[in-house]
Write a protein that holds these residues in place. Structure first.
Motif, PDB file in Angstrom:
ATOM      1  N   PRO B  78      18.596  18.725  80.681  1.00 38.02           N
ATOM      2  CA  PRO B  78      18.611  16.925  80.809  1.00 38.02           C
ATOM      3  C   PRO B  78      19.359  16.591  79.790  1.00 38.02           C
ATOM      4  CG  PRO B  78      16.428  18.015  80.080  1.00 38.02           C
ATOM      5  CD  PRO B  78      17.288  19.253  80.478  1.00 38.02           C
ATOM      6  N   ASP B  79      19.854  15.293  80.007  1.00 39.51           N
ATOM      7  CA  ASP B  79      20.552  14.505  78.985  1.00 39.51           C
ATOM      8  C   ASP B  79      19.609  13.668  78.746  1.00 39.51           C
ATOM      9  OD1 ASP B  79      22.702  13.503  77.523  1.00 39.51           O
ATOM     10  OD2 ASP B  79      22.527  11.646  78.695  1.00 39.51           O
ATOM     11  N   PRO B  80      19.115  13.355  77.385  1.00 40.86           N
ATOM     12  CA  PRO B  80      17.949  12.610  76.844  1.00 40.86           C
ATOM     13  C   PRO B  80      18.382  11.161  77.045  1.00 40.86           C
ATOM     14  CG  PRO B  80      18.199  14.356  75.220  1.00 40.86           C
ATOM     15  CD  PRO B  80      19.367  14.395  76.373  1.00 40.86           C
ATOM     16  N   ASP B  81      19.543  10.712  76.954  1.00 36.80           N
ATOM     17  CA  ASP B  81      20.001   9.134  76.778  1.00 36.80           C
ATOM     18  C   ASP B  81      19.859   8.740  78.286  1.00 36.80           C
ATOM     19  OD1 ASP B  81      20.517   9.067  74.149  1.00 36.80           O
ATOM     20  OD2 ASP B  81      22.686   8.949  74.292  1.00 36.80           O
ATOM     21  N   THR B  82      20.406   9.829  79.250  1.00 39.58           N
ATOM     22  CA  THR B  82      20.259   9.254  80.576  1.00 39.58           C
ATOM     23  C   THR B  82      18.788   9.259  81.160  1.00 39.58           C
ATOM     24  OG1 THR B  82      22.342  10.475  81.042  1.00 39.58           O
ATOM     25  CG2 THR B  82      20.952  10.039  82.883  1.00 39.58           C
ATOM     26  N   GLN B  83      18.048   9.768  80.688  1.00 40.85           N
ATOM     27  CA  GLN B  83      16.657   9.984  81.305  1.00 40.85           C
ATOM     28  C   GLN B  83      16.080   8.805  80.780  1.00 40.85           C
ATOM     29  OE1 GLN B  83      15.143  14.032  80.625  1.00 40.85           O
ATOM     30  NE2 GLN B  83      14.725  14.267  83.100  1.00 40.85           N
ATOM     31  N   LEU B  84      16.230   8.496  79.352  1.00 42.30           N
ATOM     32  CA  LEU B  84      15.659   7.306  78.852  1.00 42.30           C
ATOM     33  C   LEU B  84      15.778   6.052  79.341  1.00 42.30           C
ATOM     34  CD1 LEU B  84      13.401   7.198  76.501  1.00 42.30           C
ATOM     35  CD2 LEU B  84      15.258   6.825  75.097  1.00 42.30           C
TER      36      LEU B  84
ATOM     37  N   ARG D  56      23.759  19.338  87.618  1.00 38.67           N
ATOM     38  CA  ARG D  56      22.744  18.254  87.109  1.00 38.67           C
ATOM     39  C   ARG D  56      22.970  17.088  86.700  1.00 38.67           C
ATOM     40  NH1 ARG D  56      17.820  17.529  84.347  1.00 38.67           N
ATOM     41  NH2 ARG D  56      17.821  15.187  84.674  1.00 38.67           N
ATOM     42  N   LEU D  57      24.031  16.695  85.965  1.00 37.87           N
ATOM     43  CA  LEU D  57      24.459  15.755  85.397  1.00 37.87           C
ATOM     44  C   LEU D  57      25.242  14.660  86.668  1.00 37.87           C
ATOM     45  CD1 LEU D  57      25.365  16.476  81.613  1.00 37.87           C
ATOM     46  CD2 LEU D  57      23.030  15.487  82.746  1.00 37.87           C
ATOM     47  N   ARG D  95      28.513   8.573  81.185  1.00 42.29           N
ATOM     48  CA  ARG D  95      28.904   9.203  79.760  1.00 42.29           C
ATOM     49  C   ARG D  95      28.616  10.524  79.630  1.00 42.29           C
ATOM     50  NH1 ARG D  95      26.439   4.499  76.523  1.00 42.29           N
ATOM     51  NH2 ARG D  95      28.448   3.273  76.564  1.00 42.29           N
ATOM     52  N   ALA D  96      27.301  10.887  80.093  1.00 41.05           N
ATOM     53  CA  ALA D  96      26.813  12.673  80.029  1.00 41.05           C
ATOM     54  C   ALA D  96      27.714  13.231  81.121  1.00 41.05           C
ATOM     55  CB  ALA D  96      25.465  12.535  80.424  1.00 41.05           C
ATOM     56  N   SER D  97      27.812  12.673  82.327  1.00 42.28           N
ATOM     57  CA  SER D  97      28.718  13.518  83.219  1.00 42.28           C
ATOM     58  C   SER D  97      30.135  13.749  82.956  1.00 42.28           C
ATOM     59  CB  SER D  97      28.464  12.666  84.899  1.00 42.28           C
ATOM     60  OG  SER D  97      29.313  13.239  85.734  1.00 42.28           O
ATOM     61  N   ALA D  98      30.529  12.593  82.279  1.00 39.73           N
ATOM     62  CA  ALA D  98      31.999  12.499  81.772  1.00 39.73           C
ATOM     63  C   ALA D  98      32.335  13.778  80.856  1.00 39.73           C
ATOM     64  CB  ALA D  98      32.694  11.299  81.490  1.00 39.73           C
ATOM     65  N   GLU D 116      37.649  11.946  85.048  1.00 38.82           N
ATOM     66  CA  GLU D 116      38.425  10.711  84.958  1.00 38.82           C
ATOM     67  C   GLU D 116      37.714   9.404  85.528  1.00 38.82           C
ATOM     68  OE1 GLU D 116      42.708  12.522  85.993  1.00 38.82           O
ATOM     69  OE2 GLU D 116      42.037  10.548  86.898  1.00 38.82           O
ATOM     70  N   GLU D 117      37.010   9.836  86.765  1.00 33.13           N
ATOM     71  CA  GLU D 117      36.217   8.728  87.639  1.00 33.13           C
ATOM     72  C   GLU D 117      35.097   8.212  86.664  1.00 33.13           C
ATOM     73  OE1 GLU D 117      37.043   7.057  90.139  1.00 33.13           O
ATOM     74  OE2 GLU D 117      35.162   6.153  89.835  1.00 33.13           O
ATOM     75  N   CYS D 118      34.423   9.098  86.202  1.00 33.42           N
ATOM     76  CA  CYS D 118      33.093   8.679  85.391  1.00 33.42           C
ATOM     77  C   CYS D 118      33.494   7.895  84.333  1.00 33.42           C
ATOM     78  CB  CYS D 118      32.340  10.039  84.839  1.00 33.42           C
ATOM     79  SG  CYS D 118      31.585  10.840  86.064  1.00 33.42           S
ATOM     80  N   ARG D 119      34.793   8.054  83.503  1.00 26.71           N
ATOM     81  CA  ARG D 119      35.167   7.311  82.507  1.00 26.71           C
ATOM     82  C   ARG D 119      35.737   5.962  83.273  1.00 26.71           C
ATOM     83  NH1 ARG D 119      33.051   9.354  78.106  1.00 26.71           N
ATOM     84  NH2 ARG D 119      33.275  11.225  77.663  1.00 26.71           N
ATOM     85  N   ARG D 120      35.973   5.992  84.332  1.00 24.80           N
ATOM     86  CA  ARG D 120      36.651   4.657  84.830  1.00 24.80           C
ATOM     87  C   ARG D 120      35.478   3.818  85.295  1.00 24.80           C
ATOM     88  NH1 ARG D 120      39.614   6.809  89.160  1.00 24.80           N
ATOM     89  NH2 ARG D 120      41.104   7.585  87.650  1.00 24.80           N
ATOM     90  N   CYS D 121      34.458   4.538  85.773  1.00 25.34           N
ATOM     91  CA  CYS D 121      33.299   3.889  86.181  1.00 25.34           C
ATOM     92  C   CYS D 121      32.603   3.226  84.860  1.00 25.34           C
ATOM     93  CB  CYS D 121      32.216   4.785  86.931  1.00 25.34           C
ATOM     94  SG  CYS D 121      30.840   3.801  87.554  1.00 25.34           S
ATOM     95  N   GLU D 122      32.393   4.054  83.807  1.00 26.99           N
ATOM     96  CA  GLU D 122      31.822   3.788  82.359  1.00 26.99           C
ATOM     97  C   GLU D 122      32.445   2.540  81.892  1.00 26.99           C
ATOM     98  OE1 GLU D 122      32.296   6.614  79.494  1.00 26.99           O
ATOM     99  OE2 GLU D 122      31.991   5.368  77.817  1.00 26.99           O
TER     100      GLU D 122
END
Lengths: 133, 133, 133, 133
Positions: B78-84, D56-57, D95-98, D116-122
């Motif tokens: 898990p990513d703690p920031d994402t879960q929080l 998972r992410l 952020r976590a997925s990117a 790339e897409e995750c950063r664009r969405c971020e």
């Protein structure tokens, strides 16, 4: 809280006998959760390469259960074709996921439990399908 | 089947005490269903023009509960920031939906039940948030 | 970014011609968004009591499009029955939502646009259905 | 069709500048699709055991993007806390997925595209967050 309790307060008549309908909505919610956990647990197993089909079908099943559970939760001005097709999509996904999890039930306890839940949801969908007609 | 049963078979350690975690996952699933039904029941009421905010916030809450319940169901890496942040999104949605449904609880029984469920889910999220720290 | 670009990098062969498959996945994503907005816009209209069926069918369609788009996005070890049933669920929901929105297209511009998008998604599902066989 | 076109026909004022808002809603829809495909492609790779965190992410991110895109699509009687928390949940997940996909970008092209897409969405979420204040 079961869906049955709040469905009885809905201003419109339910699309089927409330007990049968609520059982199906409740199983869809539970099955979506169990399949999400089983997919994740399978990804964490040492034999993940043997679990790839299980992961995929559990994810399909979680998505189908979520969408179908929502459509069945709505009693207002339903479209019969849409509800029947939603039930059939859920049935197909539950069957495929159950069959695959059954293959892993002897060595992964989460697959044994997930197969059980998918079969329970399949039965609840079948019973609602009969009650709609 | 509660999420607790299958979480105990997961190969990874749970992100929090299983009873607290499973209670939160189970309430997210239930709250998503109850909010979907309350939004639909509200749309069918004679005073639907007074229920528009309730419909909107119940739909937000159903979506937040679904996404958060899924993220919390995953124990693998898990990513703690994402879960929080997922928990906080669910908490905010439950609070808003509960507060609005409470305003209609005396004249719409589905709102009374939905407010109760949203508060139960809010508490389960709060308890998990404390257990994660 | 279209789904086509990333589907071409998938290690497994796609379940259908990539252009046809990606068009369907992209339309499912777009149709889910447009239906979510149309349901919300309809709830905010002065004639909301006439829009209740539209709200309901647009919510069904958004849910079906989300679940079907996800199932079609997966190329790994697909179950043919599940994919076909998912497509049929999406087709039924798009048809119902399009037909209802068309009834309101002359007085609500969001319904005109939503009906257009639902018909586009319906065509993309039909074309993929033919390409799967 | 972009969300911008239908948002302009909504009877209520948009929660932010339509171009900024629609960009965020559209990226949420696209990012959800791309993450769903990347998770599935990663499960099919020979080095799936190294891809478990990515799977998972990406699943978390797809779920967060779906829920947040839906909440932002609604302009009727919004709750500011709910919308901000939804945006923050999407930002954290993107952020976590990117960051994880960037680690695999050199050997898996789908991870390069997904990052790339995750950063664009971020960025789209960040810009909307600023525009809401």
């Amino acid at each position: 809280m079961s869906a049955a309790e709040i469905l009885r307060t809905h201003p419109r008549p339910p699309i089927a006998d409330v007990a049968v309908l609520a059982a199906c909505i409740d199983e869809c919610a539970t099955c979506s959760t169990i399949c999400t956990i089983c997919a994740d647990a399978s990804a964490a197993e040492d034999d993940v390469r043997e679990m790839v089909r299980c992961i995929r079908l559990c994810l399909d099943c979680a998505d189908a259960c979520t969408a179908t559970g929502r459509a069945l939760s709505r009693q207002t001005d339903p479209d019969p074709d849409t509800q029947l097709a939603a039930l059939d999509a859920c049935l197909a996904a539950c069957r495929a996921s159950a069959a695959e999890c059954e293959r892993h039930a002897s060595h992964h306890e989460h697959c044994r439990l997930c197969a059980e839940e998918c079969r329970r949801c399949e039965r609840a969908c079948d019973e609602l399908r009969a009650a709609l007609r």
